[in-house]
Design a protein around this motif. Structure first.
Motif, mmCIF file in Angstrom:
data_model
loop_
_atom_site.group_PDB
_atom_site.id
_atom_site.type_symbol
_atom_site.label_atom_id
_atom_site.label_comp_id
_atom_site.label_asym_id
_atom_site.label_seq_id
_atom_site.Cartn_x
_atom_site.Cartn_y
_atom_site.Cartn_z
ATOM 1 N N ASP A 165 0.859 -1.189 0.000
ATOM 2 C CA ASP A 165 0.000 0.000 0.000
ATOM 3 C C ASP A 165 0.895 1.239 0.000
ATOM 4 O O ASP A 165 1.428 1.634 1.036
ATOM 5 C CB ASP A 165 -0.904 -0.015 1.238
ATOM 6 C CG ASP A 165 -1.952 1.093 1.211
ATOM 7 O OD1 ASP A 165 -1.642 2.189 0.723
ATOM 8 O OD2 ASP A 165 -3.072 0.862 1.696
ATOM 9 N N ALA A 166 1.066 1.841 -1.168
ATOM 10 C CA ALA A 166 2.016 2.951 -1.315
ATOM 11 C C ALA A 166 1.643 4.142 -0.440
ATOM 12 O O ALA A 166 2.520 4.748 0.202
ATOM 13 C CB ALA A 166 2.094 3.376 -2.779
ATOM 14 N N ASP A 167 0.358 4.493 -0.408
ATOM 15 C CA ASP A 167 -0.069 5.642 0.400
ATOM 16 C C ASP A 167 0.198 5.391 1.875
ATOM 17 O O ASP A 167 0.711 6.259 2.587
ATOM 18 C CB ASP A 167 -1.556 5.914 0.190
ATOM 19 C CG ASP A 167 -1.843 6.502 -1.180
ATOM 20 O OD1 ASP A 167 -0.893 6.982 -1.824
ATOM 21 O OD2 ASP A 167 -3.010 6.473 -1.605
ATOM 22 N N ASN A 169 2.357 3.351 3.297
ATOM 23 C CA ASN A 169 3.788 3.345 3.592
ATOM 24 C C ASN A 169 4.381 4.742 3.566
ATOM 25 O O ASN A 169 5.258 5.073 4.371
ATOM 26 C CB ASN A 169 4.517 2.442 2.598
ATOM 27 C CG ASN A 169 4.427 0.973 2.960
ATOM 28 O OD1 ASN A 169 5.273 0.445 3.659
ATOM 29 N ND2 ASN A 169 3.371 0.310 2.502
ATOM 30 N N SER A 170 3.888 5.589 2.656
ATOM 31 C CA SER A 170 4.374 6.962 2.582
ATOM 32 C C SER A 170 4.054 7.727 3.866
ATOM 33 O O SER A 170 4.922 8.409 4.434
ATOM 34 C CB SER A 170 3.747 7.672 1.378
ATOM 35 O OG SER A 170 4.150 9.020 1.325
ATOM 36 N N VAL A 171 2.810 7.599 4.331
ATOM 37 C CA VAL A 171 2.414 8.299 5.558
ATOM 38 C C VAL A 171 3.140 7.703 6.762
ATOM 39 O O VAL A 171 3.570 8.431 7.664
ATOM 40 C CB VAL A 171 0.886 8.221 5.754
ATOM 41 C CG1 VAL A 171 0.477 8.838 7.091
ATOM 42 C CG2 VAL A 171 0.175 8.946 4.608
ATOM 43 N N GLN A 173 6.111 6.357 6.875
ATOM 44 C CA GLN A 173 7.501 6.812 6.907
ATOM 45 C C GLN A 173 7.595 8.282 7.309
ATOM 46 O O GLN A 173 8.537 8.693 7.998
ATOM 47 C CB GLN A 173 8.161 6.588 5.548
ATOM 48 C CG GLN A 173 8.493 5.133 5.257
ATOM 49 C CD GLN A 173 9.338 4.498 6.355
ATOM 50 O OE1 GLN A 173 10.325 5.060 6.811
ATOM 51 N NE2 GLN A 173 8.928 3.303 6.803
ATOM 52 N N LEU A 174 6.623 9.080 6.891
ATOM 53 C CA LEU A 174 6.597 10.483 7.319
ATOM 54 C C LEU A 174 6.418 10.560 8.837
ATOM 55 O O LEU A 174 7.091 11.344 9.517
ATOM 56 C CB LEU A 174 5.457 11.228 6.615
ATOM 57 C CG LEU A 174 5.286 12.711 6.960
ATOM 58 C CD1 LEU A 174 6.531 13.497 6.606
ATOM 59 C CD2 LEU A 174 4.060 13.285 6.225
ATOM 60 N N THR A 177 9.722 9.422 10.473
ATOM 61 C CA THR A 177 10.802 10.395 10.335
ATOM 62 C C THR A 177 10.591 11.594 11.243
ATOM 63 O O THR A 177 11.503 12.039 11.944
ATOM 64 C CB THR A 177 10.907 10.858 8.872
ATOM 65 O OG1 THR A 177 11.158 9.730 8.036
ATOM 66 C CG2 THR A 177 12.049 11.861 8.706
ATOM 67 N N ASP A 184 13.310 5.430 7.742
ATOM 68 C CA ASP A 184 13.467 4.024 7.336
ATOM 69 C C ASP A 184 13.262 3.040 8.483
ATOM 70 O O ASP A 184 13.909 2.001 8.570
ATOM 71 C CB ASP A 184 14.852 3.803 6.716
ATOM 72 C CG ASP A 184 15.088 4.695 5.507
ATOM 73 O OD1 ASP A 184 14.121 4.898 4.755
ATOM 74 O OD2 ASP A 184 16.214 5.183 5.342
#
Length: 397
Positions: A165-167, A169-171, A173-174, A177, A184
């Motif tokens: 699920d790209a969305d 995983n993007s959220v 990682q944000l 971080t 990561d």
């Protein structure tokens, strides 16, 4: 907004006759100048400047500024025009010389104007987005024996399901971080962090301390009396059950999710000590399951752990206790013929439950009496640590 609220406050003091005509002129900006009143930051109001001057001597005042995220300001800001600086100085003089004005120009009677820092708002928004996505019903059902059934997932298994699920995983990682301090971070670690306080165990003995379990028994008696009323139509004298307290729960997060009436508000059900032996991450179910789904999830876990992992009765017993605990609700809400089920779910579940109890040679009394083993490992560690700390002193002697 802060500056205009200040103008309103001081204008109202004049309207109520607390200020003389001269004091009104000195402390309130003329209406023609309201449009040009400069911006006032939190901590720069007249009462705050007067308060800040005593902050060095008063720890309580220091804490007030810290709690509201305000920086103490002891001097009138130079960036303001002279006419506004004079007005603020006149207000400070009145606060310091007039007890009545000083009484109402205090934090208790002023608008707080405090707001959460952007970082905290962002963290909450990202966390809520991730949790909402994890609660997607499709994640918590799967095909089993050709039918759609509830499925429990460990945090690691949940990470595997969401890995593409790209969305998400993007959220994630944000969030990792900005708010976990490291980029990561493995997705499973992010999930473990955000669900840590969002689950409550499936079994009362895992949720409550002894005091809470005693109250739970009284609640169960009340529920049975209510069911009796529903069956007979006869009004009974049902006592009011006791309210819970934070001290009745095993963890503060359980109390936060349940409250004094033990109303479930958690997002997930946790199956403590029921994860596969090779996966130490916590096993979760969806709190959106109905009682039939909760019972089915427990039956599936019992079948999987006995068939695939060879668990014995001691490890299966709490799961059976969980079935016993949810069965009254299954009978209440799923005790009639279901066309899709082609039978009465409660009857079939009760029959299978009794079969499992016979297989494991446990009675309902055994299940009600089950309690988790008290952990003493932390105490042993503390004792060992204390001994290590004392050893150098003994050696020196």
């Amino acid at each position: 907004m802060v500056a205009l609220q200040e103008e309103l406050d001081w204008q109202v003091y004049g309207l109520y006759g607390l200020l003389s005509d001269e004091e009104i002129l000195d402390t309130a900006a003329p209406e023609v100048k309201w449009i040009s009143v400069p911006g006032v930051e939190l901590g720069e109001r007249a009462f705050e400047i007067a308060l800040a001057r005593s902050a060095l001597e008063d720890e309580g005042v220091q804490q007030w500024f810290e709690r509201h995220g305000a920086t103490p300001v002891t001097d009138i800001p130079d960036r303001w025009p002279d006419w506004y600086r004079d007005i603020v100085q006149a207000r400070i003089d009145l606060i310091e010389s007039r007890k009545d004005i000083a009484l109402i120009e205090r934090p208790e009677y002023k608008r707080r104007w405090s707001s959460e820092p952007w970082e905290k708002k962002e963290k909450a928004a990202l966390r809520t987005w991730l949790l909402d996505r994890i609660e997607e019903p499709s994640l918590w059902f799967g095909l089993r024996d050709g039918t759609k059934q509830p499925r429990a997932l460990t945090v690691s298994q949940l990470a595997d399901v969401l890995r593409d699920d790209a969305d998400f995983n993007s959220v994630a990682q944000l969030y990792a971080t900005d708010h976990m301090g490291k980029p990561d971070i493995p997705l499973a670690d992010v999930l473990a962090e955000i669900v840590a306080d969002e689950h409550v165990p499936y079994l009362a003995a895992l949720r409550y301390k002894d005091s809470g379990l005693r109250k739970r028994e009284q609640w169960e008696q009340v529920w049975e009396l209510q069911r009796e009323e529903d069956r007979t139509g006869e009004r009974l004298d049902i006592p009011v059950p006791p309210k819970y307290k934070g001290a009745d729960f095993q963890k503060q997060s359980y109390w936060s999710n349940r409250g004094k009436l033990d109303v479930p508000k958690e997002r997930f059900i946790s199956y403590l000590e029921a994860s596969p032996d090779a996966d130490p991450t916590i096993l979760l179910g969806w709190a959106g399951w109905d009682h039939k789904d909760q019972a089915q999830a427990l039956f599936n876990l019992i079948d999987d752990r006995t068939r695939d992992a060879g668990w014995g009765t001691d490890r299966i017993k709490p799961l059976l206790a969980g079935v016993l605990e949810v069965m009254p609700w299954v009978r209440q809400w799923h005790g009639e013929y279901d066309e899709e089920w082609e039978g009465v779910p409660a009857d079939e579940y009760q029959a299978y439950f009794e079969e499992l109890c016979a297989k494991h040679q446990v009675s309902e009394a055994d299940l009600r009496a089950w309690r988790p083993e008290k952990r003493t490992r932390s105490r042993k560690k503390a004792a060992a640590k204390k001994a290590d700390a004392e050893q150098p002193a003994l050696d020196s002697e």
